[in-house]
Structures are given as C-alpha cells and as structure tokens.
Motif scaffolding. Sequence first.
Motif, short mmCIF file in Angstrom:
data_model
loop_
_atom_site.label_atom_id
_atom_site.label_comp_id
_atom_site.label_asym_id
_atom_site.label_seq_id
_atom_site.Cartn_x
_atom_site.Cartn_y
_atom_site.Cartn_z
N TRP A 92 2.41 -10.69 4.40
CA TRP A 92 2.08 -9.89 3.88
C TRP A 92 2.56 -8.13 3.67
CZ3 TRP A 92 -1.79 -9.45 9.32
CH2 TRP A 92 -2.36 -10.36 8.68
N GLU A 139 4.85 -9.79 -2.03
CA GLU A 139 4.01 -8.83 -3.44
C GLU A 139 5.93 -8.50 -3.93
OE1 GLU A 139 1.05 -7.13 -4.03
OE2 GLU A 139 0.28 -8.01 -2.48
N PRO A 185 -2.73 -5.10 -0.98
CA PRO A 185 -3.64 -6.31 -0.39
C PRO A 185 -2.74 -6.57 1.40
CG PRO A 185 -3.41 -6.56 -2.60
CD PRO A 185 -2.29 -5.78 -2.80
N SER A 192 -2.57 -3.19 2.94
CA SER A 192 -4.52 -3.34 4.13
C SER A 192 -4.50 -3.93 5.93
CB SER A 192 -5.68 -3.44 2.94
OG SER A 192 -5.50 -2.36 1.97
N ALA A 193 -4.50 -5.04 4.84
CA ALA A 193 -4.05 -6.35 5.79
C ALA A 193 -3.41 -6.10 6.89
CB ALA A 193 -3.66 -8.28 5.45
#
Length: 267
Positions: A226, A230, A240, A243-244
């Motif tokens: 997470w 990216e 994303p 946020s997780a």
Amino acid sequence: MVKPFPIFRRSIAESRRAVLGWAIGLTAFACLYLPLFPTFGGSGSQMAQMIDALPPTLVKTLGYQDIASGAGYAQSTFFGLMGFVLTTIAAISWGAAAIAGAEETGRLELTLAHGVSRTRQVLEASASVAVRVALLGLFAVLLVLALNGPSELELVPINVLAAGVALASVAFLTGAVALAVGAATGRHAWATIAGAIVAIGGYATNAIANQSADLDWLHAISPYAWAWQEEPLESGWPLPGLSALWIACAVLVVLTAWSLNRRDLRS
C-alpha cells in the motif's frame, strides 16, 4: 491549572532520547547507502550489470528492478529497506509500551485511578505514537533532501515528501497493531509480536506478489505494498495506498479503545 493532554505530553517528553537515537540510526544508514549511488548507479553501471546478472524473479522479489535510477536506488536501499526497518521497530516498541507496557508496570492503573477515561488514554497514547513516528518520517525526508544533491539522486522534493509520508504511515500501522493487541491482552510481548508479524508479513507478501502476475492480488493485502507499490519517489503521492493505511490505522485505534474499555485490568 492542569495542563492539557497530560498523557500525550508525558509520552513525548519521556521519549525524546529514543526519538533522537532512531534519528541517528536513520542518519547512519542514509549516509552509508545514498552517497554510493554516483559510484554504482546508472544504466551502464557496475550495479546495473550485477542486477542484470541476477535471476529476474529474485530481482523482483527484492524490489531491485529500478535500482539503477536515483529514485529506485533510494527506495530500495533506504525508504523501502533500512528506513522501513528502523521506523517500524520504533513504532512497534512505542505502540507496545503505550498500553500493554504501561499496564504491566502498573502505570496504566494509576493513571486511570486519577480520573482519566480509558478512551482518553487510548487517544492520547495513539497520538503520541503517531507524532513520534511522523517526526521520524519528517527527519527521513530532510535527510534524503540534504543528500539528494551530493549523492546525485535527482529526486523531486515533493516526491521525497510523499515517500516520507508513506514511510510514517506504514510504520504507524504496525504501531497501531501493537497498541490494539496490547489493549486486548495487556501483554507487552504479545503486542510486540503482533506488530512484528504485520511488518514482516507485509514485506514478505509484497515480495511474493512481485514474483508473478498471477500473484499480483497479494499486493492488496500487504500494508508494505500500500505504501510502496505506486513508487512515490518516482510517481508522487500514492493516494489509494495512503488512504488504505490511514483507514486501517483509524480502525485499529477504535478497536484499541473498545478492547481497553471492555477489559477488567485486575484480571
């Protein structure tokens, strides 16, 4: 007049030396690894040739596929490896001590006897862990920015900040796990083990997921992925994933408060 947030303030004050010690550790590893990039980095460099000689599966497992670039090198050697290890160990140790450690030493019962609610204890303890981890993340950002020019990494400053936020977020998640398990069990050792399992399991799951496209779904259950899948040093803010991480941390803090409120601390 009673000063506000006594638990938070006491935790921060008592851990100043610990924060300094972890910052020195980050400095040592950053100064050890990052300045080596001009010697080993680059597409035709000795390091690139060595990586090309390794089995592709092993390279993906280690996350070394982009190590010839400045962003890939800083990610592989510092943010995703030693920076992650040090901040995670710090977060787990602080999280385990905040509730379970305080209970084992008798401090928690004494604090609650002075009219402090259990929910307040959890919120202030969680905030103190989060702030300390955030300070380490900020220090890592400043450290990498200071070494960016001399090490010829050519990193974009805003992306370094994104990586620092990702580092602090995934580290605090492991600390929040330690907090939650400590509140549920009252055992410092169990809280530490739980945080370590999440940290090691997340790293291992991400490494396994990198081996094959068929295993890519494992990235979805890895907190490490997470934060880093990216590639924030290259691509910017991993919204994303962040946020997780933040949602998971919030849920864990709520579970910590619920667990502590339902337990009989005398048992």
